[in-house]
Motif scaffolding. Sequence first.
Motif, PDB file in Angstrom:
ATOM      1  N   ALA A 203      21.615  34.601   5.188  1.00 11.19           N
ATOM      2  CA  ALA A 203      20.670  33.934   5.799  1.00 11.19           C
ATOM      3  C   ALA A 203      21.423  33.311   7.110  1.00 11.19           C
ATOM      4  O   ALA A 203      20.694  33.103   8.070  1.00 11.19           O
ATOM      5  CB  ALA A 203      19.993  32.683   4.903  1.00 11.19           C
ATOM      6  N   ASP A 204      22.568  32.909   6.806  1.00 11.71           N
ATOM      7  CA  ASP A 204      23.531  32.314   7.736  1.00 11.71           C
ATOM      8  C   ASP A 204      23.927  33.093   9.136  1.00 11.71           C
ATOM      9  O   ASP A 204      24.352  32.867  10.194  1.00 11.71           O
ATOM     10  CB  ASP A 204      24.637  31.350   7.359  1.00 11.71           C
TER      11      ASP A 204
ATOM     12  N   SER B  60      26.503  30.718  -0.272  1.00 12.60           N
ATOM     13  CA  SER B  60      25.552  31.182   0.751  1.00 12.60           C
ATOM     14  C   SER B  60      24.461  31.977   0.308  1.00 12.60           C
ATOM     15  O   SER B  60      24.366  32.464  -0.614  1.00 12.60           O
ATOM     16  CB  SER B  60      26.508  32.244   1.637  1.00 12.60           C
ATOM     17  N   GLU B  61      23.265  31.933   1.117  1.00 14.93           N
ATOM     18  CA  GLU B  61      21.842  32.308   0.783  1.00 14.93           C
ATOM     19  C   GLU B  61      21.990  33.646   1.241  1.00 14.93           C
ATOM     20  O   GLU B  61      22.151  34.245   2.291  1.00 14.93           O
ATOM     21  CB  GLU B  61      21.167  31.472   1.473  1.00 14.93           C
TER      22      GLU B  61
ATOM     23  N   ILE C 267      19.063  36.872   1.589  1.00 20.16           N
ATOM     24  CA  ILE C 267      17.691  37.284   1.756  1.00 20.16           C
ATOM     25  C   ILE C 267      17.497  38.581   1.515  1.00 20.16           C
ATOM     26  O   ILE C 267      18.001  39.681   2.007  1.00 20.16           O
ATOM     27  CB  ILE C 267      17.121  36.740   3.342  1.00 20.16           C
TER      28      ILE C 267
ATOM     29  N   THR D  24      15.039  34.835  -1.939  1.00 16.89           N
ATOM     30  CA  THR D  24      16.175  33.890  -1.530  1.00 16.89           C
ATOM     31  C   THR D  24      16.961  33.627  -2.612  1.00 16.89           C
ATOM     32  O   THR D  24      16.556  32.955  -3.850  1.00 16.89           O
ATOM     33  CB  THR D  24      15.743  32.667  -0.640  1.00 16.89           C
ATOM     34  N   LEU D  25      18.459  34.178  -2.933  1.00 17.09           N
ATOM     35  CA  LEU D  25      19.236  33.604  -3.796  1.00 17.09           C
ATOM     36  C   LEU D  25      20.533  33.506  -3.333  1.00 17.09           C
ATOM     37  O   LEU D  25      21.002  33.870  -2.338  1.00 17.09           O
ATOM     38  CB  LEU D  25      19.212  34.765  -5.024  1.00 17.09           C
ATOM     39  N   LEU D  26      21.602  32.813  -4.235  1.00 17.35           N
ATOM     40  CA  LEU D  26      22.808  32.485  -3.934  1.00 17.35           C
ATOM     41  C   LEU D  26      23.475  33.653  -4.203  1.00 17.35           C
ATOM     42  O   LEU D  26      23.307  34.480  -5.146  1.00 17.35           O
ATOM     43  CB  LEU D  26      23.335  31.343  -4.556  1.00 17.35           C
TER      44      LEU D  26
ATOM     45  N   GLU E 290      24.656  33.915  -7.766  1.00 20.86           N
ATOM     46  CA  GLU E 290      23.681  34.376  -8.659  1.00 20.86           C
ATOM     47  C   GLU E 290      24.069  36.028  -8.855  1.00 20.86           C
ATOM     48  O   GLU E 290      23.290  36.494  -9.699  1.00 20.86           O
ATOM     49  CB  GLU E 290      22.310  34.323  -8.215  1.00 20.86           C
TER      50      GLU E 290
END
Length: 446
Positions: A55-56, A80-81, A83, A93-95, A98
């Motif tokens: 995402a970033d 951080s995320e 996508i 959306t997950l980290l 995960e």
Amino acid sequence: MKTFEIPKYRNIEISKYLIIGALLCFAAVSTATEYIGRVVDEKGVPVSYATVYMADDPVIGTATGSNGLFRLETNLPIFSELIVSFIGYEKQTLLLSELHEDTTVIVLKEQPIHLEEVVIAANPAKQKNKRRRMQDLLAAVYRQMQSDFPMTATAYHIVSDVRMDAEDEPWGMEQMIAHVVVLPQQGHIAKDMRTGKKGSIPTDSIQFVAEYCKRFFDADKRTQADSFLASNALEHMDKKHKQKMMRRAANAVDSGVVVHRALFAMGNIRYDFEQSMKDIRHWEVTNESEDETILTHTETITKYLGCFKMTFQRHYILDSHTYSVKRFSEHADVYVTIPFGIKLNAEQLQMLNLLNMGEQQIEKFRLKQISASVDLNTIYQHKNEDTYLLEKNMIMNAHIVGARQADIPIHTKATQRVTKLETENVQPLKKDQITRRIKREIVPIL
């Protein structure tokens, strides 16, 4: 000249810190973690060509292969995320934390492109007032559009995916990270629905500059697609010359910018609404409820003795209380026939490059016929009481026929998602930014 002597112990200390710093930098570079995942739908079927990116930093990303697998390396923090998206499904959306050491299974929920169901429930007793009520409703909706959609420059950062199919099999995807500036401009002279006075009606000028581009291919499917889409002359080339031709064609023209820019420009809602509200015979209120009102516009346009025919149906999904636009969907059927064929201009030829046609084919191509079916969905977001684009989805099924009976089927799925929105102090892009070419990275997938 006065000189200063640095004590030896300082030299030792400086050297020590330099070594530690170098080791830390090396560690930071060398500790990129590889994440492996598998993307499936709710039935457990692998989803190929799903987009996977940070995402970033969307440049750090990849796509899933035919088995739904992906590999992604990054040294970004574990919080951080990530996508994961594919057209027709809800974005997930997950980290990074995960994602497990073993392959993580990511399930996408269905969210298909579809037109809103049309259920006209007119009251016969009120039909005589229908024209007056429709005029009032259209005027009220347009006034709200003028209030909702800002007349100031807006900048979007987007991730745009265009996927191509051949014989109902996905074979490739082009992903573009782009910066877009929308500049409201004064357009033609017409009546302002708020004041009742004639004036210049605003339109939008779109400045689109690609920042990064990747083309993802499954090697086996790409070979099949090359054979399916190419002419006989290309099919008879030996493998070495054919690959050379396709590599040259892949970078010959900037087709991707044309395609992605065209998708972003589709559905200029305020301008299109103002143009089509002049004839109320094409409008109906459908699916009216306490929360949502669906305003539907249907029209058929025929020109040049039937050589051009387009039928389209647009649905404006409104908040029943404020008349603010929440979503917009459109279906269009287009048929074009050109009896003697026509040589395409440079920008039109660029679009054929996305089909992986060779340079010689592109230069010799003369268009005779187009038939296409297009579905488009647009979702909006709200910021500071204004309305901005959030997401666009499109599915197109088409056939292009050339003068030499070159029948090219085009099955395209495309999606654009806004990753960053800027609304303050937005400056127009410079000419050299807009016209620069973008280099593509050719990426094989699992």
